[in-house]
Design an enzyme around this catalytic site. Structure first.
Site, PDB file in Angstrom:
ATOM      1  N   HIS A 387     -51.025 -52.178 -20.484  1.00 26.16           N
ATOM      2  CA  HIS A 387     -51.980 -51.538 -19.591  1.00 26.16           C
ATOM      3  C   HIS A 387     -53.439 -51.542 -20.053  1.00 26.16           C
ATOM      4  O   HIS A 387     -54.331 -51.150 -19.319  1.00 26.16           O
ATOM      5  CB  HIS A 387     -51.514 -50.076 -19.452  1.00 26.16           C
ATOM      6  CG  HIS A 387     -51.944 -49.396 -18.195  1.00 26.16           C
ATOM      7  ND1 HIS A 387     -53.124 -49.651 -17.549  1.00 26.16           N
ATOM      8  CD2 HIS A 387     -51.336 -48.438 -17.470  1.00 26.16           C
ATOM      9  CE1 HIS A 387     -53.224 -48.863 -16.493  1.00 26.16           C
ATOM     10  NE2 HIS A 387     -52.145 -48.124 -16.419  1.00 26.16           N
ATOM     11  N   VAL A 472     -50.476 -37.125   9.668  1.00 31.38           N
ATOM     12  CA  VAL A 472     -50.766 -36.764   8.279  1.00 31.38           C
ATOM     13  C   VAL A 472     -50.902 -38.026   7.432  1.00 31.38           C
ATOM     14  O   VAL A 472     -50.191 -39.012   7.637  1.00 31.38           O
ATOM     15  CB  VAL A 472     -49.641 -35.873   7.705  1.00 31.38           C
ATOM     16  CG1 VAL A 472     -49.937 -35.502   6.247  1.00 31.38           C
ATOM     17  CG2 VAL A 472     -49.474 -34.614   8.545  1.00 31.38           C
TER      18      VAL A 472
END
Length: 672
Positions: A387, A472
């Protein structure tokens, strides 16, 4: 997809950005050396041609070493138009910070105390630090980049496994392709090499939003590179060549811990799938015994690995193998595991299997590589990513494109050249007593790390389609499910930390992430109402709408570079030696607010039935979720074993059902 060491407050984030782990360092020297499942008489012979080796210092310009693929091309044509990451105004950050700390404080007295410290900072040292930060932003391409690389990732010393690495599980091999593991690996190898070639030629369409293209800078660190362990501070090395058109290069394949090199091109063409498959099958057929598990060394504490790396490279032969691995386009790990359910699929990718007390998965990997495809013996597959210099969104896009290619019946698998019969090259380590000892100790540390972890998995019975029909935002919905579940999980106990959600700042040049502080007074009010029998469904819905409106606003601000955490981190970094640290930075409410007991993030690919990463604090949870499916939401929950992972997953399930029931009730009443 993210871990890193714990710098002085403020802390950072996760996939697609870093994550903080408050873990004990993996100990060395205190463990019993286990027996190894191979013959020392075969493998432990040290060559006469060795030399003393000191780990090279980190190059000061290491980040500039990765060439930019064809500036001005389709891929990078918009880079020069991207704005720089802004420095938020001090007053706006102070206001946002006060708002975010209100639900974190345990009492009115505690909240008033931290507000007074914020005001004192704004009236005192803050403006001077702000001036320094603005100056730094004017004088550098990206004011946060170096601090973020080192403070968030490369200075982090615990194992990258669990703490930093992340995984994506792939869906099944398309039915029109070979179903053998060699066939699965071969298709991925060719498609990934084509993606690499297109990237180097500037033919990859840039990622973007409705506002336009976003930064593609970290794609430089996708292929032909590797993280290198250092003394207290790592770096990454790139072997990519400026002007390379992607018509050369090699890959590394690992089977039973043995390293194999495959030249992935021939006379300027990428090998056909058939040619890759023949070579990979050759590896299966010629790696029947288990070789020394040198790969597990990469999973050690970083300072331990740096010392072992220097020892390993003291052999000229080993140094050459290291360079072959580090310069490879990517790694393919062929593993004997046969995962058959989502949890095992996840864990087999996340950290590999343990067999007879031995971490056989990690022995067969090189976890410093940013791209590592993993193929299991039942042809189940996936990806493990490192990462540090590249977040999860670029690799998710790469994997998605690779799998899309393979699902397309019209994909060009290439034509094998009849006169060309390539054979992969086996690269066998010189493993002398010091490395034998290091492997044994790394095995113990890796096993203990793996066995400390728990993972849960849950799919809802509804997805994006239903949520959108209720008007939503799916992401806000998923986040409110987590907030409700965690409150019920805590019961009467006080909150001990905040909730982190990753927001991308790639609309800016070299942008990576900002933290969305999900815990809000509005969310707390709605959560409280859900278990208050005196509150009507209509009132609960009203409170929910206020909570999601607030969440959407926070997410938008974070994506605009107007968050709290990165700005405060930058201000604190500019304190000079001998200057007093403002009281604000040691305030317990502020510290608590960035202790990420819930570390959350979302990506989406229709090809990823599983994905995740590790929790970032010992008493917290990692929550990887997907909202892109029409028929389900997907949650993966990670934690230490001492945390009641199953109970939290059950609370997620109940909260998801209760939220759906609330909206269904409101819709039903509207029809009456």
């Amino acid at each position: 997809m993210r871990g890193h060491r714990v710098p002085a407050w403020p802390t950072h984030t996760l996939l697609p950005s870093p994550r903080h782990h408050y873990r004990a360092m993996l100990a060395r020297g205190s463990h019993r050396i286990s027996s190894l499942p191979f013959s020392p008489s075969i493998f432990f012979s040290r060559a006469m041609t060795t030399t003393s080796f000191n780990l090279s210092p980190r190059p000061s310009n290491w980040k500039a070493a990765a060439p930019v693929p064809l500036p001005g091309s389709l891929t990078l044509g918009a880079q020069h138009n991207l704005p720089k990451l802004p420095v938020p105004s001090l007053s706006n950050t102070a206001s946002r910070l006060k708002d975010s700390l209100k639900p974190i404080a345990w009492s009115e007295e505690e909240y008033n105390a931290v507000v007074n410290k914020i005001d004192a900072f704004v009236a005192g040292k803050g403006p001077e630090l702000q001036t320094r930060l603005v100056k730094r932003a004017e004088e550098t391409p990206h004011w946060l980049e170096q601090w973020w690389d080192d403070g968030g990732y490369l200075g982090y010393r615990d194992s990258v496994v669990i703490n930093v690495s992340y995984y994506y599980g792939f869906d099944q091999q398309p039915s029109h392709l070979p179903q053998s593991p060699a066939g699965r690996a071969a298709g991925i190898a060719r498609a990934a090499m084509i993606f690499r070639q297109n990237l180097k030629r500037g033919l990859i369409r840039p990622e973007g939003t409705r506002e336009g293209p976003i930064c593609m800078d970290t794609y430089r660190w996708m292929f032909d590179c590797c993280r290198i362990p250092g003394d207290g501070l790592d770096w990454s090395i790139s072997y990519a060549k400026e002007g390379d058109q992607g018509d050369s290069g090699h890959i590394v394949v690992i089977r039973n811990n043995r390293i194999w090199k495959i030249d992935a091109t021939q006379n300027g063409r990428i090998l056909s799938t058939e040619e890759f498959e023949k070579q990979i099958q050759h590896i299966y057929d010629n790696t029947k015994i288990e070789y020394p598990g040198v790969g597990v060394l990469t999973a050690s504490n970083r300072d331990v690995w740096a010392k072992d790396y220097a020892e390993l490279a003291s052999s000229y032969k080993n140094a050459s193998i290291l360079e072959t691995i580090e310069s490879a386009a990517f790694v393919i790990s062929l593993e004997a595991s046969k995962p058959a359910d989502p949890v095992h699929h996840s864990r087999a990718l996340w950290h590999g299997d343990i067999r007879n007390g031995v971490p056989v998965g990690l022995r067969n990997r090189w976890v410093d590589k940013p791209l590592q495809f993993i193929i299991f013996d039942n042809s189940v597959a996936g990806f493990m990513g490192e990462h540090s210099v590249m977040d999860g969104t670029p690799t998710a896009r790469m994997c998605d494109d690779v799998l899309n290619m393979l699902y397309d019946p019209a994909f060009d698998h290439g034509a094998p050249v009849s006169a060309f019969s390539p054979v992969p090259v086996a690269l066998d380590w010189e493993v002398f007593p010091a490395i034998e000892k290091a492997i044994a100790e790394a095995d113990v540390a890796a096993r203990e790390l793996i066995e400390s972890q728990e993972l849960g998995y849950f799919l809802t019975s509804y997805g994006k389609a239903a949520i959108k029909s209720f008007g939503v935002s799916p992401d806000s919905w998923a986040q409110m499910v987590v907030q409700l579940a965690y409150k019920r999980f805590l019961g009467p106990e006080k909150r001990t930390g905040g909730t982190y959600e990753a927001a991308s700042t790639r609309k800016f040049y070299k942008g990576r992430t900002e933290a969305i502080r999900v815990v809000t007074s509005e969310a707390d009010a709605w959560v409280q109402s859900m278990d208050d029998e005196g509150v009507s469904a209509e009132q609960r819905k009203k409170l929910f709408d206020e909570a999601t409106k607030k969440h959407v606003s926070l997410a938008k601000n974070a994506g605009q570079g107007q968050g709290v955490d990165r700005h405060l981190y930058g201000l604190k970094k500019l304190l000079k030696e001998g200057e007093d640290i403002p009281e604000l930075f040691s305030d317990p409410v502020l510290t608590r607010s960035s202790y990420w007991v819930l570390s959350t993030s979302a990506i989406f690919s229709k090809h990823f039935p599983v994905y995740g990463w590790g929790e970032v604090v010992p008493d917290g949870f990692g929550v990887a979720y997907m909202t892109g499916y029409d028929d389900r939401l997907q949650y993966t929950i990670t934690s230490r074993k001492e945390m009641p992972n199953t109970r939290f997953v059950q609370e997620i399930a109940k909260a998801a059902d209760d939220l759906y029931a609330l909206h269904s009730e409101i819709v039903l009443r509207a029809k009456i």
